[in-house]
Design a protein around this motif. Structure first.
Motif, short mmCIF file in Angstrom:
data_model
loop_
_atom_site.label_atom_id
_atom_site.label_comp_id
_atom_site.label_asym_id
_atom_site.label_seq_id
_atom_site.Cartn_x
_atom_site.Cartn_y
_atom_site.Cartn_z
N GLU A 130 77.30 27.32 -53.13
CA GLU A 130 77.69 28.66 -53.58
C GLU A 130 76.48 29.56 -53.86
N THR A 131 75.33 28.96 -54.14
CA THR A 131 74.17 29.75 -54.54
C THR A 131 73.08 29.84 -53.46
N VAL A 132 73.17 28.99 -52.43
CA VAL A 132 72.14 28.97 -51.39
C VAL A 132 72.32 30.18 -50.47
N PRO A 133 71.24 30.88 -50.10
CA PRO A 133 71.37 32.01 -49.18
C PRO A 133 72.06 31.60 -47.88
N MET A 134 72.92 32.48 -47.36
CA MET A 134 73.67 32.17 -46.16
C MET A 134 72.75 31.84 -44.98
N ALA A 135 71.61 32.53 -44.90
CA ALA A 135 70.69 32.28 -43.79
C ALA A 135 70.19 30.84 -43.80
N ALA A 136 69.91 30.30 -45.01
CA ALA A 136 69.43 28.91 -45.11
C ALA A 136 70.52 27.93 -44.69
N LEU A 137 71.77 28.24 -45.03
CA LEU A 137 72.88 27.38 -44.63
C LEU A 137 73.04 27.37 -43.11
N PHE A 138 72.95 28.55 -42.51
CA PHE A 138 73.12 28.60 -41.06
C PHE A 138 71.97 27.93 -40.35
N GLU A 139 70.74 28.10 -40.85
CA GLU A 139 69.60 27.47 -40.20
C GLU A 139 69.70 25.95 -40.26
N ALA A 140 70.21 25.41 -41.36
CA ALA A 140 70.40 23.96 -41.45
C ALA A 140 71.45 23.50 -40.45
N ASP A 141 72.51 24.27 -40.31
CA ASP A 141 73.56 23.95 -39.33
C ASP A 141 72.98 24.01 -37.91
N ALA A 142 72.22 25.06 -37.63
CA ALA A 142 71.63 25.21 -36.29
C ALA A 142 70.68 24.07 -35.98
N ALA A 143 69.87 23.67 -36.96
CA ALA A 143 68.91 22.58 -36.75
C ALA A 143 69.64 21.28 -36.43
N PHE A 144 70.77 21.04 -37.07
CA PHE A 144 71.55 19.83 -36.80
C PHE A 144 72.06 19.82 -35.37
N HIS A 145 72.69 20.91 -34.94
CA HIS A 145 73.28 20.93 -33.60
C HIS A 145 72.21 20.96 -32.51
N GLU A 146 71.11 21.65 -32.73
CA GLU A 146 70.04 21.66 -31.73
C GLU A 146 69.39 20.28 -31.61
N ALA A 147 69.35 19.53 -32.70
CA ALA A 147 68.79 18.17 -32.66
C ALA A 147 69.62 17.29 -31.72
N ILE A 148 70.94 17.48 -31.72
CA ILE A 148 71.80 16.70 -30.83
C ILE A 148 71.40 16.95 -29.37
N GLY A 149 71.15 18.22 -29.03
CA GLY A 149 70.71 18.54 -27.68
C GLY A 149 69.38 17.88 -27.36
N ASP A 150 68.46 17.90 -28.32
CA ASP A 150 67.14 17.30 -28.09
C ASP A 150 67.22 15.79 -27.97
N PHE A 151 68.14 15.17 -28.72
CA PHE A 151 68.26 13.71 -28.69
C PHE A 151 68.85 13.20 -27.38
N CYS A 152 69.64 14.03 -26.69
CA CYS A 152 70.45 13.52 -25.57
C CYS A 152 69.63 13.21 -24.32
N GLY A 153 68.42 13.78 -24.22
CA GLY A 153 67.59 13.49 -23.06
C GLY A 153 68.02 14.20 -21.79
N ASN A 154 68.99 15.11 -21.91
CA ASN A 154 69.47 15.87 -20.74
C ASN A 154 69.09 17.34 -20.97
N ARG A 155 68.15 17.83 -20.17
CA ARG A 155 67.62 19.18 -20.39
C ARG A 155 68.67 20.26 -20.22
N PHE A 156 69.63 20.03 -19.35
CA PHE A 156 70.66 21.05 -19.12
C PHE A 156 71.61 21.14 -20.32
N LEU A 157 72.00 19.98 -20.86
CA LEU A 157 72.84 19.98 -22.05
C LEU A 157 72.08 20.55 -23.24
N ALA A 158 70.81 20.19 -23.38
CA ALA A 158 70.00 20.71 -24.49
C ALA A 158 69.91 22.22 -24.42
N HIS A 159 69.70 22.76 -23.22
CA HIS A 159 69.61 24.22 -23.05
C HIS A 159 70.94 24.88 -23.42
#
Length: 306
Positions: free
Chosen positions: A200-229
């Motif tokens: 409730e107190t964390v800035p919305m930008a910080a929440l979204f950046e944490a969410d984005a970092a999680f989902h982008e990590a999945i792309g990086d982990f998969c080893g498929n450049r097209f899926l990562a992109h």
């Protein structure tokens, strides 16, 4: 103080990302030569980027020893480091938000950008070139560029989430999917810090950046450049869409817990379960639709306020 060049700011962000991905601790030496090699640039721009990071408290300089990290890369103070935005980034974001608010037409030219932002042709070209590379716009058959889907209506929103449901779980089931333990540890710490601080107190930008970092990590982990992109592009479109500022915080708390459960499955090596948890996670988020008329009106008011 003169604003830093766009290249300097971009390199500074890359250095922060290297520190974050490598899990560097405070006091770690940051050799200019090695950073230059890793970033594919000469030492001079790296030195300028490190000087900018020193001004922001991210690194420190010891006479005769060079630069070293001033903060632990997995701590909240490091995550809170704010770098100045270059002119191109400000124009880029404003263009997308103006399109979201229907303040500009679906087709835009270099001259339109120059006139709207009182910038030179080189700056306008750089902005449009970056937007084209990111897939936000594409060359028009004649003059200028056409905006692609910018998640600015219910149809684009649904199409985006349906695409993500197809792509992200598939990335987890790729034969080359290999989660990086260090990065997973950082993601876990970041989510736990957010929950501990209180959603409730964390800035919305910080929440979204944490969410984005999680989902982008999945792309990086998969080893498929097209899926990562594809995953990075969806995250970028979500970041640029005005309605992201109006998410339901209760849902964001649940989302953090869902991310942690998926990380648990990754660590256990149960990728099928992780893929199913991810599919459910995206499907639940899909159901929480923004009120596009309300958010577009708010965006319009903000952008036209004198």
């Amino acid at each position: 103080m003169t604003a830093p060049r766009a290249k300097t700011t971009a390199l500074a962000r890359q250095i922060l990302e290297i520190a974050r991905r490598d899990g560097l601790a405070a006091g770690t030496h940051l050799p200019e030569v090695k950073l230059a090699e890793r970033l594919g640039v000469s030492r001079s721009p790296v030195r300028a980027a490190l000087a900018l990071l020193k001004d922001r408290g991210a690194v420190k300089l010891a006479p005769g020893q060079g630069y070293s990290l001033a903060l632990d890369s997995d701590g909240p103070a490091f995550a809170a480091i704010a770098l100045p935005e270059p002119e191109e980034a400000v124009i880029y974001r404003d263009l997308v938000r103006a399109r979201f608010a229907n303040l500009i037409p679906p087709q835009v030219a270099v001259s339109d950008v120059m006139r709207r932002y009182d910038c030179d042709r080189a700056t306008a070209n750089r902005v449009l070139a970056q937007m084209s590379e990111d897939g936000v716009i594409e060359r028009a058959p004649g003059r200028g560029y056409l905006f692609g889907p910018v998640l600015n209506d219910a149809r684009a929103y649904e199409e985006s989430y349906r695409f993500r449901i197809l792509v992200e779980p598939a990335a987890v089931l790729e034969p080359g999917f290999r989660p990086d333990p260090k990065r997973m540890k950082q993601l876990r710490a970041r989510h736990e810090d957010l929950l501990r601080a209180g959603i409730e107190t964390v800035p919305m930008a910080a929440l979204f950046e944490a969410d984005a970092a999680f989902h982008e990590a999945i792309g990086d982990f998969c080893g498929n450049r097209f899926l990562a992109h594809a995953i990075r592009l969806q995250t970028r479109l979500r970041r640029l869409s005005e309605y992201e500022n109006y998410n339901d915080r209760e849902r964001l708390s649940a989302s953090c817990h869902e991310h942690l459960a998926i990380l648990d499955a990754f660590e256990a090596g149960d990728f099928r379960r992780a893929a199913e948890l991810l599919r459910r996670h995206i499907a639940v988020s899909q159901e929480i639709r923004p009120n596009f008329d309300k958010v577009r009106a708010l965006a319009h008011r903000r952008l036209t306020r004198v």
